[in-house]
Design an enzyme around this catalytic site. Structure first.
Site, PDB file in Angstrom:
ATOM      1  N   HIS A  33       0.846  -1.213   0.000  1.00 35.50           N
ATOM      2  CA  HIS A  33       0.000   0.000   0.000  1.00 35.50           C
ATOM      3  C   HIS A  33       0.880   1.260   0.000  1.00 35.50           C
ATOM      4  O   HIS A  33       0.607   2.224  -0.715  1.00 35.50           O
ATOM      5  CB  HIS A  33      -0.878   0.053   1.254  1.00 35.50           C
ATOM      6  CG  HIS A  33      -1.858  -1.072   1.381  1.00 35.50           C
ATOM      7  ND1 HIS A  33      -1.744  -2.052   2.335  1.00 35.50           N
ATOM      8  CD2 HIS A  33      -2.982  -1.356   0.678  1.00 35.50           C
ATOM      9  CE1 HIS A  33      -2.766  -2.896   2.222  1.00 35.50           C
ATOM     10  NE2 HIS A  33      -3.519  -2.503   1.228  1.00 35.50           N
ATOM     11  N   GLN A  57     -18.166  -6.474   0.125  1.00 35.20           N
ATOM     12  CA  GLN A  57     -17.333  -7.400  -0.642  1.00 35.20           C
ATOM     13  C   GLN A  57     -16.961  -8.660   0.151  1.00 35.20           C
ATOM     14  O   GLN A  57     -16.158  -9.461  -0.306  1.00 35.20           O
ATOM     15  CB  GLN A  57     -16.086  -6.691  -1.180  1.00 35.20           C
ATOM     16  CG  GLN A  57     -15.070  -6.280  -0.145  1.00 35.20           C
ATOM     17  CD  GLN A  57     -14.020  -5.341  -0.727  1.00 35.20           C
ATOM     18  OE1 GLN A  57     -14.297  -4.172  -1.019  1.00 35.20           O
ATOM     19  NE2 GLN A  57     -12.805  -5.836  -0.935  1.00 35.20           N
ATOM     20  N   LYS A 150      -1.128  -4.810  -8.228  1.00 31.80           N
ATOM     21  CA  LYS A 150      -1.271  -5.966  -9.132  1.00 31.80           C
ATOM     22  C   LYS A 150      -1.434  -7.268  -8.368  1.00 31.80           C
ATOM     23  O   LYS A 150      -1.746  -8.294  -8.959  1.00 31.80           O
ATOM     24  CB  LYS A 150      -0.035  -6.067 -10.026  1.00 31.80           C
ATOM     25  CG  LYS A 150      -0.062  -5.175 -11.218  1.00 31.80           C
ATOM     26  CD  LYS A 150       0.984  -5.632 -12.219  1.00 31.80           C
ATOM     27  CE  LYS A 150       1.220  -4.557 -13.247  1.00 31.80           C
ATOM     28  NZ  LYS A 150       2.361  -4.882 -14.120  1.00 31.80           N
ATOM     29  N   SER A 188      -2.521  -8.071   3.600  1.00 28.61           N
ATOM     30  CA  SER A 188      -3.009  -7.838   4.962  1.00 28.61           C
ATOM     31  C   SER A 188      -3.343  -9.160   5.642  1.00 28.61           C
ATOM     32  O   SER A 188      -3.246  -9.294   6.857  1.00 28.61           O
ATOM     33  CB  SER A 188      -4.259  -6.958   4.917  1.00 28.61           C
ATOM     34  OG  SER A 188      -3.950  -5.747   4.292  1.00 28.61           O
ATOM     35  N   ARG A 189      -3.746 -10.155   4.858  1.00 28.93           N
ATOM     36  CA  ARG A 189      -4.157 -11.436   5.456  1.00 28.93           C
ATOM     37  C   ARG A 189      -2.973 -12.297   5.883  1.00 28.93           C
ATOM     38  O   ARG A 189      -3.163 -13.304   6.573  1.00 28.93           O
ATOM     39  CB  ARG A 189      -5.077 -12.194   4.496  1.00 28.93           C
ATOM     40  CG  ARG A 189      -6.443 -11.519   4.355  1.00 28.93           C
ATOM     41  CD  ARG A 189      -7.449 -12.370   3.620  1.00 28.93           C
ATOM     42  NE  ARG A 189      -8.791 -11.833   3.730  1.00 28.93           N
ATOM     43  CZ  ARG A 189      -9.391 -11.044   2.830  1.00 28.93           C
ATOM     44  NH1 ARG A 189      -8.756 -10.705   1.727  1.00 28.93           N
ATOM     45  NH2 ARG A 189     -10.611 -10.596   3.033  1.00 28.93           N
TER      46      ARG A 189
HETATM   47  O1  PAF Z   1      -8.118  -4.015  -2.492  1.00 30.98           O
HETATM   48  C1  PAF Z   1      -8.742  -3.569  -1.506  1.00 30.98           C
HETATM   49  O2  PAF Z   1      -8.189  -3.295  -0.450  1.00 30.98           O
HETATM   50  C2  PAF Z   1     -10.245  -3.372  -1.628  1.00 30.98           C
HETATM   51  O3  PAF Z   1     -10.822  -4.345  -2.441  1.00 30.98           O
HETATM   52  C3  PAF Z   1     -10.638  -1.961  -2.114  1.00 30.98           C
HETATM   53  C4  PAF Z   1     -10.153  -1.701  -3.525  1.00 30.98           C
HETATM   54  C5  PAF Z   1     -10.063  -0.915  -1.170  1.00 30.98           C
HETATM   55  C6  PAF Z   1     -12.165  -1.818  -2.110  1.00 30.98           C
HETATM   56  O4  PAF Z   1     -12.700  -2.028  -0.837  1.00 30.98           O
END
Ligand code: PAF
Length: 283
Positions: A33, A57, A150, A188-189
């Site tokens: 990130h 999601q 990616k 993150s996981r």
């Molecule tokens: O990749 C992510 O962290 C999420 O899918 C996003 C793009 C922030 C949407 O919630």
């Protein structure tokens, strides 16, 4: 760096700027990130990041409730990376009423691979990303950029298509996957992995690299030989205790099965204990 929690505050803060460069996230940030934030810096006159764990999601059996929320640590890291504005809305701010209107991405791209194993995932992603774009870019007058990693290869393709098909004036930029020294893709996981699973986790990327080598060695007869190579790669990972969803070679243009001469990407998703990991390489 400014931290804002409401759409109104965000629009007020962004009003003086013409060209936001935006990095949407769900927080619990890692170097992948932060690298996107650093890449965003030269693309606009203000770098904005969002932190929002998007319920839409996550399937009911997934990790929405346990997803790590680490706002203070995330803000510290974003500030160091050069972020100017963090938008961290509460759920009621982004979804004040149940979200009845949703973005339904085209099935041919969104119902395969990740979308097959996580039905509705890309609808949830597109819906929140469209909404975040409305929040971040509504005051912009100049070039608008949004950056995605990616590592989530299919996600950035789905979003790119959404932007094209809705004629949004936004350039999507894809950042390279960042890896730990052993080659594990940062995610993150990864936090969920036990020490033993963390040592094993790199095997997913090794299996994908091996599949890529096998595929390249029979590039002329790819479409006939590929299914057996993919099966072998899945079985090899399963023999180590993984539960693979898919390990596959696809063409980069649309993630459909490739023909000789196509540009390729190898993608995989597999569960190790209770943690589902994904990875990919362009080959
Ligand atoms: O990749 C992510 O962290 C999420 O899918 C996003 C793009 C922030 C949407 O919630």
């Amino acid at each position: 760096m400014q931290l804002v929690h409401t759409i109104e505050e965000l629009r007020d803060v962004l009003r003086p700027f013409d060209a936001p460069a935006f990095v949407p996230t769900m927080g619990n940030l890692h170097d992948g990130h932060l690298n996107l934030v650093r890449s965003a810096k030269p693309l606009g006159d203000v770098v904005v990041s969002s932190i929002f764990v998007n319920r839409l999601q996550f399937a009911p059996n997934e990790d929405f409730d346990s997803y790590p929320r680490t706002l203070q640590a995330d803000c510290d890291r974003l500030e160091q990376a050069g972020c100017d504005v963090v938008f961290a809305p509460k759920e009621k701010e982004l979804y004040p009423v149940p979200q009845g209107f949703k973005i339904q991405p085209a099935a041919e791209l969104a119902d395969i691979l990740e979308g097959h194993f996580r039905p509705g995932f890309f609808t949830g992603v597109c819906t929140v990303v469209m909404k975040l774009f409305q929040c971040v870019f509504s005051e912009a007058k100049g070039p608008r950029h949004a950056l995605f990693g990616k590592k989530d290869y299919q996600q950035q393709m789905v979003i790119r298509r959404m932007v094209q098909q809705f004629a949004l004036p936004i350039t999507i930029v894809a950042g390279e996957t960042q890896r730990a020294p052993d080659g594990l893709a940062l995610s993150s996981r990864n936090r969920y992995l036990s020490e033993a699973d963390r040592a094993e986790a790199v095997q997913l990327s090794l299996a994908l690299r091996a599949l890529a080598r096998d595929a390249l060695s029979c590039a002329d007869a790819l479409s006939t030989k590929l299914p057996a190579l993919e099966d072998r790669a899945m079985h090899a990972l399963a023999a180590r205790g993984w539960m693979p969803d898919y390990l596959t070679v696809r063409r980069r243009a649309d993630l459909l099965p490739p023909q000789a001469g196509d540009e390729l990407v190898v993608l995989g998703a597999a569960r190790l204990s209770s943690t589902r990991l994904i990875d990919n390489f362009e080959i």
